[in-house]
Design an enzyme around this catalytic site. Structure first.
Site, PDB file in Angstrom:
ATOM      1  N   ASN A 208       0.843  -1.187   0.000  1.00  0.00           N
ATOM      2  CA  ASN A 208       0.000   0.000   0.000  1.00  0.00           C
ATOM      3  C   ASN A 208       0.887   1.249   0.000  1.00  0.00           C
ATOM      4  OD1 ASN A 208      -2.280   1.787   0.397  1.00  0.00           O
ATOM      5  ND2 ASN A 208      -1.634   1.917   2.536  1.00  0.00           N
ATOM      6  N   GLU A 209       0.879   1.963  -1.118  1.00  0.00           N
ATOM      7  CA  GLU A 209       1.556   3.247  -1.294  1.00  0.00           C
ATOM      8  C   GLU A 209       3.066   3.195  -0.975  1.00  0.00           C
ATOM      9  OE1 GLU A 209      -0.653   6.275   0.796  1.00  0.00           O
ATOM     10  OE2 GLU A 209      -2.308   6.189  -0.651  1.00  0.00           O
ATOM     11  N   GLU A 327      -7.759   4.267  -4.969  1.00  0.00           N
ATOM     12  CA  GLU A 327      -8.186   5.062  -3.814  1.00  0.00           C
ATOM     13  C   GLU A 327      -8.530   6.474  -4.268  1.00  0.00           C
ATOM     14  OE1 GLU A 327      -5.941   5.398  -0.224  1.00  0.00           O
ATOM     15  OE2 GLU A 327      -5.209   3.328  -0.293  1.00  0.00           O
ATOM     16  N   TRP A 369     -12.508   5.445  -1.100  1.00  0.00           N
ATOM     17  CA  TRP A 369     -12.082   5.237   0.291  1.00  0.00           C
ATOM     18  C   TRP A 369     -13.047   5.993   1.199  1.00  0.00           C
ATOM     19  CZ3 TRP A 369      -7.958   2.420   2.264  1.00  0.00           C
ATOM     20  CH2 TRP A 369      -7.775   2.540   3.654  1.00  0.00           C
TER      21      TRP A 369
END
Length: 416
Positions: A208-209, A327, A369
């Site tokens: 994630n990111e 997202e 999100w």
């Protein structure tokens, strides 16, 4: 003699019962396999040779609530409500490293109860015809992430300077690889299907990111993604794979780095990272209110339009891969927040996706999100959407589902 006959009878029933379980699992596996895996072909996602478009959501909490008997009904409610509004893809965490009640206590040591929570989430998603993207580690220290892996490295005698050693230290990379293998080869306790064989899973996400502040050239993350993409594909060739990028441009596209980036330089490169063999589609996040904090809503919308247009164009022409907006959202707790501003952001995102897909472009869907259901106040972060509340935002989400569904049917008719 009577006692021996009783034991034989019990043995026969045990064999019959085991055979019935195996037969049920085999039928379920055959049924799921017949449903097919999502593939990437050119600019499109494809399911059973038809174009697949995704309107979806994030729900990082599925595993955690699924592991709690008093809370797991909320997982079912969320999927039921999402399906009722036409949502077909969700994104969630397949990690929780260290800390209290984790998935992974320490490298290679797992909490079976938490894993069963993820099993439950996958089984429920399948019931409601929802595919899940599973993210394998966090960039941030929320639920462990890189920081926890580096701490584990220290306790195993490794000399590490910062969290960025996560990407380069061979022992720490070995911990992550072991976690990847454990998740991918997990046999679902409810369905009997190995995760790597389960079409309910839309794709794996490496992180994630991902960010690496210590190397702005992008070479560190480029090397890590290359290595880990190869590792995932060596275990699982069924599923798609993506890197988890936010979409920031790097040295391979200096013009866009200077013109489009919101002054963020985090060691990633949207172009070169997504060109790595094994990365099947590009991802994009979008938070104008965070990235341009202090700016007004008009400035944020102008940025959003440019951000989306540029990435769609580059995915069309340079990457030539599908693009999924994994997202996006707008914070609702600020003093200047208006519901109409969030609705405008959602409309902008959805219009860009629809018109790209309508014109055979790379944008294939968006995941807002985040999705919550009633009774989850402690999970509210200012971005939450509760679908059983009949708000204008929920109506916009439902309309996008209808439009993408219609578009998918239109493409099927043309190709039929």
């Amino acid at each position: 003699m009577r006692e021996m006959n009783k034991k034989k009878e019990m043995h026969v029933w045990a064999v019959v019962f085991s055979a019935l379980i195996l037969l049920t699992q085999h039928r379920l596996q055959s049924q799921v396999a017949a449903e097919g895996f999502i593939r990437a072909k050119g600019l499109n996602f494809v399911l059973n040779r038809n174009k697949f478009l995704a309107n979806g959501f994030n729900a990082y909490w599925l595993m955690m609530l699924g592991s709690d008997p008093s809370q797991k009904s909320k997982v079912t409610s969320a999927f039921r409500e999402a399906s009722g509004h036409g949502l077909s893809v969700g994104r969630t965490w397949a990690f929780s490293d260290g800390g209290s009640n984790p998935l992974q206590y320490s490298p290679g040591s797992y909490n079976e109860n938490m894993f069963k929570g993820l099993d439950f989430a996958l089984a429920e998603a399948r019931k409601y015809n929802i595919r899940l993207i599973l993210s394998l580690v966090n960039n941030y220290d929320n639920m462990g992430g890189r920081k926890q892996y580096v701490e584990w490295g220290r306790t195993h005698g490794q000399t590490v300077k910062s969290e960025d050693d996560f990407y380069t230290n061979s022992v720490i990379k070995g911990f992550y690889k072991k976690h990847v293998k454990t998740v991918l080869t997990r046999i679902n306790s409810l369905t009997g299907i190995a995760y790597k064989d389960d079409p309910t899973i839309f794709a794996w996400e490496l992180m994630n990111e991902p960010r690496c502040q210590s190397d702005q050239s992008g070479r560190t993350i480029q090397g890590w993604i290359t290595e880990m993409a190869g590792h995932v594909k060596s275990i699982d060739r069924n599923h798609l794979l993506e890197a988890g990028l936010e979409g920031f441009y790097g040295p391979s596209s200096m013009q866009n780095q200077n013109r489009v980036n919101p002054k963020f330089f985090v060691g990633t490169d949207f172009i070169s990272n997504n060109q790595i063999p094994g990365i099947d589609f590009a991802t994009l996040h979008s938070y104008p209110d965070q990235w341009l904090s202090g700016s007004n809503d008009l400035t944020q919308l102008i940025f959003l339009n440019k951000w989306l247009d540029t990435h769609i164009k580059d995915s069309n022409e340079i990457l030539q891969k599908p693009l999924l907006l994994t997202e996006f959202g707008k914070y609702s707790k600020g003093s200047r927040f208006e519901n109409s501003d969030r609705d405008q952001l959602y409309r902008t995102v959805y219009n860009k996706i629809y018109w790209s897909a309508r014109n055979k472009g790379s944008a294939a869907g968006g995941l807002f999100w985040q999705l919550l259901t009633e009774g989850m106040d402690s999970y509210k972060d200012g971005y939450e959407i509760i679908l059983n509340r009949n708000t204008p935002t929920v109506k916009i989400i439902s309309l996008e589902s209808q439009k993408l569904h219609y578009l998918g049917k239109l493409f099927q008719q043309k190709n039929g």
